[in-house]
Design an enzyme around this catalytic site. Structure first.
Site, PDB file in Angstrom:
ATOM      1  CG  ASP A  34      -1.534  -6.297   3.981  1.00 11.83           C
ATOM      2  OD1 ASP A  34      -1.781  -5.277   3.302  1.00 11.83           O
ATOM      3  OD2 ASP A  34      -2.346  -6.788   4.784  1.00 11.83           O
ATOM      4  CG  HIS A  63      -2.422   3.040   9.214  1.00 11.19           C
ATOM      5  ND1 HIS A  63      -3.455   3.406   8.380  1.00 11.19           N
ATOM      6  CD2 HIS A  63      -2.461   1.678   9.274  1.00 11.19           C
ATOM      7  CE1 HIS A  63      -4.088   2.327   7.949  1.00 11.19           C
ATOM      8  NE2 HIS A  63      -3.502   1.266   8.477  1.00 11.19           N
ATOM      9  CG  HIS A 100      -1.860  -1.151   1.268  1.00 14.77           C
ATOM     10  ND1 HIS A 100      -3.113  -1.118   0.670  1.00 14.77           N
ATOM     11  CD2 HIS A 100      -1.747  -2.392   1.807  1.00 14.77           C
ATOM     12  CE1 HIS A 100      -3.717  -2.270   0.847  1.00 14.77           C
ATOM     13  NE2 HIS A 100      -2.912  -3.070   1.539  1.00 14.77           N
TER      14      HIS A 100
END
Length: 437
Positions: free
Chosen positions: A312, A316, A67
């Site tokens: 993965d 954040h 991501h």
């Protein structure tokens, strides 16, 4: 054009060899000291020598599940910071998930991400296209247009959400079959996981947290392998996390169904017992499972039932993790620690050798995602996408030194083995002596 001699590295953990890079390709390999310079057209005096005795030389790693957050969540990560993290961790190619803002569900958005990767140059960035418009699960996205775009998308996923509608999933599998694509499924039955905070089991019962049952993952995998068989298409299972899921994938492969599966480093090492700390850094999707699941995942990766390791990598910002458990975002960063975790769980335990690591973290993910030039053998004529690993190194994880913009690692202060010292992308050094160039 750079000319580099990697001297005395253990190629794939085997015998010591010299590897000569000339420009973007490997010009020659030979037993240590055995390069035939007259046959290479390269003068030994013009070569930069990297002393690599005792280190392991591997093909550049490929991550099928990253991501990068750009566009839309640049406070978490950008293509630049994410690819710098990738190079630090030994990756020469990453596949960027579609849950950006706007969602990567059109040719325009995937081309934007692809071009950002080209501009920054720390590793190749291959966008993953959304399966459905807006990740909403109701209408197929522009799969064909994304494939025909400059980005050449071959992998499609609504990761972060499950394609829970069986009809939509069937149509997606039928559509991508036309151009040899693959649908990567986030296996999570939404009705079975409403309000879930962690793995359903003894620990969740004791803590009073909403449980996430293994069957929520396993039921979707069972459905989707049967759909893939019916359609004759390819399905890939993202972040497989339970012993039961392993058995379903093993059964599907025995029937000749075109299914591949990945496991994350954190699901190979960490268990739901860590949730007793209530530290939101351990909150992840799918959740950390039991010790029995962890052992089953390791064995399945070793025997090939699980095809690859994928990070993965889910960055954040601080405020999304530094809060109470229920309010915290799910996810962990992983690009910079993945190889170390795999060394600890798979190599140092004797379950895999370094050739096996190269297969699970480079060759197979490149093959699944059709990443041309990556996951290739370390031999003459191949692209010089390579990494050098100091396998004897041991050190504590310090997120303050991460190249990633985010710091939400579950390994802070933990001692892990191994360190990538050099990364080359088509012969160009992106990491030298552990430092980004």
């Amino acid at each position: 054009m750079s000319k580099i001699l990697i001297h005395g590295a253990k190629v794939l953990g085997g015998e010591q060899q010299d590897v000569l890079i000339d420009g973007e390709t490997i010009a020659a390999t030979a037993r240590q000291g055995g390069i035939d310079w007259s046959a290479t057209g390269v003068s030994a005096e013009d070569v930069e020598v990297i002393e690599a005795e005792g280190k392991v030389l591997l093909p550049g790693l490929v991550d099928l599940h990253t991501h990068l957050r750009e566009p839309g969540r640049e406070d978490s990560e950008t293509v630049l910071t994410g690819t710098r993290a990738a190079a630090t961790g030994g990756y020469t190619a990453v596949f960027a998930m579609a849950n950006t803002f706007p969602v990567a569900d059109t040719a325009g958005v995937v081309e934007q991400v692809w071009r950002l990767g080209k501009e920054h140059g720390y590793c190749d960035v291959q966008p993953i296209g959304a399966v459905t418009v807006g990740l909403e699960g109701r209408k197929l996205a522009e799969l064909g247009a994304m494939h025909e775009s400059a980005a050449g998308v071959t992998v499609f996923s609504d990761d972060g959400k499950c394609v829970d509608d069986a009809v939509i999933m069937r149509r997606a599998l039928e559509y991508v079959k036309a151009f040899g694509g693959v649908v990567a499924q986030h296996a999570q039955e939404p009705r079975l996981t409403e309000g879930a905070q962690m793995n359903e089991g003894v620990v969740s019962a004791e803590l009073g947290l909403g449980g996430w049952p293994a069957v929520a993952e396993e039921s979707i995998i069972a459905r989707d392998v049967l759909l893939a068989e019916h359609v004759g298409s390819r399905v890939h299972i993202c972040h497989l996390s339970t012993a039961g899921s392993v058995e379903i994938v093993r059964w599907a492969k025995s029937r000749g169904i075109q299914v591949t599966a990945e496991v994350t480093p954190h699901h190979l090492l960490l268990t739901d017992e860590l949730v007793r700390t209530y530290n939101p850094v351990y909150k992840v999707n799918p959740p950390l499972r039991t010790e029995r699941d962890v052992m089953a995942l390791r064995e399945a990766l070793a025997d090939g039932t699980i095809d690859i390791v994928a990070t993965d990598h889910a960055p954040h910002p601080h405020e999304d993790k530094d809060c109470e458990w229920a309010a915290a975002a799910m996810g962990m960063v992983g690009l910079e620690t993945a190889l170390s975790v795999v060394q600890e769980t798979m190599v140092d335990t004797g379950l895999l050798d370094w050739a096996g690591v190269a297969d699970r973290m480079s060759a197979k993910p490149a093959r699944i995602g059709q990443a041309a030039g990556h996951g290739r053998p370390v031999s003459a004529g191949e692209p010089a996408n390579l990494i050098l690993v100091d396998t004897a190194y041991r050190g504590q994880v310090d997120p303050a030194g991460f190249a990633s913009r985010s710091r939400n690692t579950p390994y802070q202060g933990r001692e892990l083995p191994g360190r990538v010292t050099h990364t080359w992308l088509r012969g160009k050094a992106t990491l030298v002596d552990g430092k980004l160039t």
